[in-house]
Scaffold this active site. Structure first.
Site, mmCIF file in Angstrom:
data_model
loop_
_atom_site.group_PDB
_atom_site.id
_atom_site.type_symbol
_atom_site.label_atom_id
_atom_site.label_comp_id
_atom_site.label_asym_id
_atom_site.label_seq_id
_atom_site.Cartn_x
_atom_site.Cartn_y
_atom_site.Cartn_z
ATOM 1 N N ALA A 1 43.626 40.511 47.541
ATOM 2 C CA ALA A 1 43.645 40.887 48.965
ATOM 3 C C ALA A 1 44.114 39.751 49.869
ATOM 4 C CB ALA A 1 42.256 41.349 49.391
ATOM 5 N N ARG B 1 48.994 46.788 52.866
ATOM 6 C CA ARG B 1 49.347 46.112 51.598
ATOM 7 C C ARG B 1 50.833 45.786 51.512
ATOM 8 N NH1 ARG B 1 44.535 46.470 48.493
ATOM 9 N NH2 ARG B 1 43.417 48.358 49.050
ATOM 10 N N ARG C 1 51.405 51.815 48.657
ATOM 11 C CA ARG C 1 49.995 52.087 48.972
ATOM 12 C C ARG C 1 49.796 52.039 50.503
ATOM 13 N NH1 ARG C 1 46.354 48.454 45.245
ATOM 14 N NH2 ARG C 1 44.769 49.839 46.133
ATOM 15 N N TYR D 1 44.314 50.096 38.758
ATOM 16 C CA TYR D 1 44.549 48.800 38.104
ATOM 17 C C TYR D 1 44.522 48.852 36.579
ATOM 18 C CZ TYR D 1 43.925 47.144 42.863
ATOM 19 O OH TYR D 1 44.062 46.943 44.220
ATOM 20 N N HIS E 1 51.696 41.616 41.443
ATOM 21 C CA HIS E 1 50.674 42.616 41.764
ATOM 22 C C HIS E 1 50.672 43.664 40.666
ATOM 23 C CE1 HIS E 1 50.107 40.822 45.611
ATOM 24 N NE2 HIS E 1 51.409 40.812 45.774
ATOM 25 N N ILE E 2 49.505 43.996 40.205
ATOM 26 C CA ILE E 2 49.371 44.988 39.130
ATOM 27 C C ILE E 2 49.809 46.355 39.653
ATOM 28 C CG2 ILE E 2 47.675 46.166 37.670
ATOM 29 C CD1 ILE E 2 46.120 43.418 37.724
ATOM 30 N N SER E 3 49.341 46.688 40.848
ATOM 31 C CA SER E 3 49.714 47.973 41.453
ATOM 32 C C SER E 3 50.993 47.795 42.271
ATOM 33 C CB SER E 3 48.586 48.466 42.366
ATOM 34 O OG SER E 3 48.438 47.578 43.475
ATOM 35 N N ASP F 1 50.722 28.296 52.826
ATOM 36 C CA ASP F 1 50.977 26.884 53.130
ATOM 37 C C ASP F 1 50.757 25.991 51.908
ATOM 38 O OD1 ASP F 1 51.677 27.471 55.713
ATOM 39 O OD2 ASP F 1 49.805 26.784 56.619
ATOM 40 N N ASN G 1 48.625 36.014 41.628
ATOM 41 C CA ASN G 1 48.227 37.300 42.200
ATOM 42 C C ASN G 1 47.066 36.984 43.141
ATOM 43 O OD1 ASN G 1 47.288 39.771 42.925
ATOM 44 N ND2 ASN G 1 47.230 40.623 40.853
ATOM 45 N N PRO H 1 40.665 37.222 44.476
ATOM 46 C CA PRO H 1 39.421 37.981 44.481
ATOM 47 C C PRO H 1 39.501 39.338 43.801
ATOM 48 C CG PRO H 1 40.375 37.846 46.695
ATOM 49 C CD PRO H 1 41.133 36.890 45.825
ATOM 50 N N ASN H 2 38.436 39.637 43.103
ATOM 51 C CA ASN H 2 38.207 40.932 42.450
ATOM 52 C C ASN H 2 39.039 41.148 41.193
ATOM 53 O OD1 ASN H 2 36.247 41.911 44.377
ATOM 54 N ND2 ASN H 2 37.946 42.019 45.823
ATOM 55 N N HIS I 1 47.581 39.625 51.678
ATOM 56 C CA HIS I 1 47.878 40.291 52.941
ATOM 57 C C HIS I 1 47.289 39.584 54.155
ATOM 58 C CE1 HIS I 1 48.802 43.195 49.871
ATOM 59 N NE2 HIS I 1 47.533 43.345 49.561
ATOM 60 N N ARG J 1 37.209 47.871 37.811
ATOM 61 C CA ARG J 1 37.601 48.124 39.191
ATOM 62 C C ARG J 1 38.699 49.202 39.274
ATOM 63 N NH1 ARG J 1 41.526 43.892 42.328
ATOM 64 N NH2 ARG J 1 41.220 44.849 44.348
ATOM 65 N N GLU K 1 55.065 35.864 42.645
ATOM 66 C CA GLU K 1 53.967 36.704 43.147
ATOM 67 C C GLU K 1 53.878 37.943 42.250
ATOM 68 O OE1 GLU K 1 55.097 38.480 46.857
ATOM 69 O OE2 GLU K 1 53.092 39.266 47.276
HETATM 70 C C1 DQA Z 1 46.617 43.530 43.997
HETATM 71 C C2 DQA Z 1 46.960 44.397 45.224
HETATM 72 C C3 DQA Z 1 46.155 43.965 46.433
HETATM 73 O O1 DQA Z 1 46.491 44.773 47.562
HETATM 74 C C4 DQA Z 1 44.674 44.107 46.164
HETATM 75 O O2 DQA Z 1 43.927 43.660 47.257
HETATM 76 C C5 DQA Z 1 44.257 43.425 44.914
HETATM 77 C C6 DQA Z 1 45.120 43.527 43.728
HETATM 78 C C7 DQA Z 1 47.314 44.037 42.729
HETATM 79 O O3 DQA Z 1 47.305 43.284 41.738
HETATM 80 O O4 DQA Z 1 47.841 45.153 42.690
HETATM 81 O O5 DQA Z 1 43.196 42.861 44.825
HETATM 82 O O6 DQA Z 1 47.059 42.212 44.248
#
Ligand code: DQA
Length: 143
Positions: free
Chosen positions: A76, A110, A106, A22, A99-101, A86, A73, A9-10, A79, A17, A97
Protein backbone atom coordinates in the site's frame (compact mmCIF):
# COMPACT_ATOMS: atom_id res chain seq x y z
CA UNK A 1 25.22 -9.78 -8.93
CA UNK A 2 23.52 -9.02 -5.61
CA UNK A 3 19.75 -8.50 -5.60
CA UNK A 4 17.60 -7.33 -2.69
CA UNK A 5 13.90 -8.14 -2.73
CA UNK A 6 11.88 -5.80 -0.51
CA UNK A 7 8.24 -6.39 0.39
CA UNK A 8 6.04 -3.88 2.18
CA UNK A 9 3.01 -4.16 4.47
CA UNK A 10 0.72 -7.16 4.50
CA UNK A 11 2.80 -9.15 2.03
CA UNK A 12 3.75 -11.41 4.95
CA UNK A 13 0.04 -12.40 4.87
CA UNK A 14 0.27 -13.83 1.34
CA UNK A 15 -1.69 -17.04 0.95
CA UNK A 16 -4.11 -15.96 3.70
CA UNK A 17 -4.84 -12.44 2.50
CA UNK A 18 -7.58 -12.01 -0.16
CA UNK A 19 -6.55 -15.14 -2.07
CA UNK A 20 -8.87 -14.26 -4.97
CA UNK A 21 -6.66 -11.23 -5.61
CA UNK A 22 -3.23 -12.32 -4.38
CA UNK A 23 -3.36 -16.10 -4.86
CA UNK A 24 -2.64 -18.96 -2.46
CA UNK A 25 1.16 -18.89 -2.51
CA UNK A 26 2.28 -18.14 1.05
CA UNK A 27 4.98 -15.62 1.91
CA UNK A 28 7.41 -18.40 2.83
CA UNK A 29 6.64 -20.16 -0.49
CA UNK A 30 7.43 -16.86 -2.24
CA UNK A 31 10.76 -16.55 -0.43
CA UNK A 32 11.61 -20.13 -1.50
CA UNK A 33 10.66 -19.42 -5.14
CA UNK A 34 12.88 -16.32 -5.14
CA UNK A 35 15.83 -18.20 -3.63
CA UNK A 36 15.47 -21.10 -6.11
CA UNK A 37 15.29 -18.65 -8.99
CA UNK A 38 18.39 -16.80 -7.77
CA UNK A 39 20.32 -20.09 -7.83
CA UNK A 40 19.01 -20.84 -11.31
CA UNK A 41 20.10 -17.50 -12.81
CA UNK A 42 23.33 -17.25 -10.77
CA UNK A 43 22.68 -14.20 -8.60
CA UNK A 44 22.80 -13.77 -4.85
CA UNK A 45 19.58 -12.65 -3.22
CA UNK A 46 18.38 -11.39 0.13
CA UNK A 47 14.67 -11.04 0.89
CA UNK A 48 13.24 -8.50 3.36
CA UNK A 49 9.70 -7.70 4.48
CA UNK A 50 8.35 -5.06 6.83
CA UNK A 51 5.01 -3.55 7.70
CA UNK A 52 6.70 -0.26 8.66
CA UNK A 53 7.50 2.54 6.23
CA UNK A 54 10.64 3.74 8.05
CA UNK A 55 12.04 0.20 8.18
CA UNK A 56 11.59 -0.04 4.40
CA UNK A 57 13.45 3.27 4.01
CA UNK A 58 16.25 1.99 6.30
CA UNK A 59 16.53 -1.22 4.27
CA UNK A 60 16.76 0.67 0.98
CA UNK A 61 19.46 2.95 2.42
CA UNK A 62 21.35 -0.10 3.71
CA UNK A 63 21.56 -1.37 0.11
CA UNK A 64 23.85 1.51 -0.83
CA UNK A 65 27.21 0.18 -2.00
CA UNK A 66 26.21 -3.43 -1.26
CA UNK A 67 23.43 -4.26 -3.71
CA UNK A 68 23.30 -4.10 -7.51
CA UNK A 69 19.55 -4.31 -8.04
CA UNK A 70 16.36 -3.89 -5.99
CA UNK A 71 13.03 -5.64 -6.56
CA UNK A 72 10.40 -3.80 -4.55
CA UNK A 73 6.74 -4.40 -3.85
CA UNK A 74 5.94 -1.57 -1.44
CA UNK A 75 2.35 -2.82 -0.95
CA UNK A 76 0.00 0.00 0.00
CA UNK A 77 2.96 2.39 0.46
CA UNK A 78 3.26 2.34 -3.34
CA UNK A 79 0.32 4.71 -3.43
CA UNK A 80 1.35 7.04 -0.59
CA UNK A 81 5.06 7.05 0.12
CA UNK A 82 7.28 9.90 -1.01
CA UNK A 83 9.80 8.65 1.59
CA UNK A 84 10.25 5.32 -0.23
CA UNK A 85 10.52 7.12 -3.57
CA UNK A 86 13.18 9.43 -2.13
CA UNK A 87 15.12 6.51 -0.60
CA UNK A 88 15.21 4.73 -3.99
CA UNK A 89 16.38 7.94 -5.64
CA UNK A 90 18.98 8.49 -2.91
CA UNK A 91 20.70 5.12 -3.40
CA UNK A 92 20.30 5.24 -7.19
CA UNK A 93 20.33 1.45 -7.53
CA UNK A 94 18.47 -0.04 -10.54
CA UNK A 95 15.04 -1.00 -9.21
CA UNK A 96 11.95 -2.82 -10.47
CA UNK A 97 8.49 -2.23 -8.99
CA UNK A 98 6.43 -5.42 -8.66
CA UNK A 99 2.74 -5.90 -7.87
CA UNK A 100 1.14 -9.31 -7.64
CA UNK A 101 -2.24 -7.95 -8.68
CA UNK A 102 -2.92 -5.72 -11.67
CA UNK A 103 -3.03 -2.40 -9.83
CA UNK A 104 -4.18 -0.51 -12.92
CA UNK A 105 -7.41 -2.48 -13.18
CA UNK A 106 -8.42 -2.06 -9.52
CA UNK A 107 -9.52 1.00 -7.48
CA UNK A 108 -8.54 4.47 -8.77
CA UNK A 109 -6.17 5.08 -5.83
CA UNK A 110 -4.09 2.03 -6.78
CA UNK A 111 -3.31 3.56 -10.18
CA UNK A 112 -1.06 6.11 -8.49
CA UNK A 113 2.47 4.93 -7.80
CA UNK A 114 4.99 7.23 -6.15
CA UNK A 115 7.83 4.71 -6.38
CA UNK A 116 7.44 4.20 -10.14
CA UNK A 117 9.41 7.37 -10.85
CA UNK A 118 12.50 5.75 -9.32
CA UNK A 119 12.10 2.35 -11.03
CA UNK A 120 13.34 1.17 -14.41
CA UNK A 121 10.35 -1.11 -14.90
CA UNK A 122 6.98 -2.01 -13.37
CA UNK A 123 5.60 -5.56 -13.42
CA UNK A 124 1.96 -5.71 -12.36
CA UNK A 125 -0.60 -8.49 -12.43
CA UNK A 126 1.75 -11.39 -13.15
CA UNK A 127 1.21 -12.96 -9.72
CA UNK A 128 4.28 -14.06 -7.76
CA UNK A 129 6.01 -14.83 -11.08
CA UNK A 130 6.46 -11.05 -11.38
CA UNK A 131 9.24 -11.17 -8.77
CA UNK A 132 11.16 -13.73 -10.84
CA UNK A 133 10.67 -11.65 -14.01
CA UNK A 134 12.00 -8.61 -12.17
CA UNK A 135 15.11 -10.57 -11.11
CA UNK A 136 15.63 -11.67 -14.74
CA UNK A 137 15.35 -8.06 -15.90
CA UNK A 138 17.92 -6.82 -13.38
CA UNK A 139 20.26 -9.71 -14.16
CA UNK A 140 19.87 -9.22 -17.91
CA UNK A 141 18.45 -12.72 -18.39
CA UNK A 142 16.27 -13.20 -21.49
CA UNK A 143 12.74 -14.17 -20.52
C1 DQA B 1 0.08 -4.86 -4.11
C2 DQA B 1 -1.02 -3.90 -4.59
C3 DQA B 1 -1.26 -2.79 -3.58
O1 DQA B 1 -2.28 -1.91 -4.04
C4 DQA B 1 -1.69 -3.37 -2.25
O2 DQA B 1 -1.85 -2.36 -1.30
C5 DQA B 1 -0.76 -4.42 -1.76
C6 DQA B 1 -0.22 -5.39 -2.72
C7 DQA B 1 0.24 -6.06 -5.05
O3 DQA B 1 1.25 -6.77 -4.90
O4 DQA B 1 -0.61 -6.32 -5.90
O5 DQA B 1 -0.50 -4.54 -0.59
O6 DQA B 1 1.31 -4.15 -4.09
Amino acid sequence: MRIKVINGPNLNMLGVREPDIYGRTTYSDLVELIKEHALKIGVSVDVFQSNHEGDLVDEIQACYGLVDGIVINPGAYTHTSVAILDALKAVSIPAVEVHISDVDSREEFRKISYVRAACQKTISGHGVKGYLEAMDFLAGVDQ
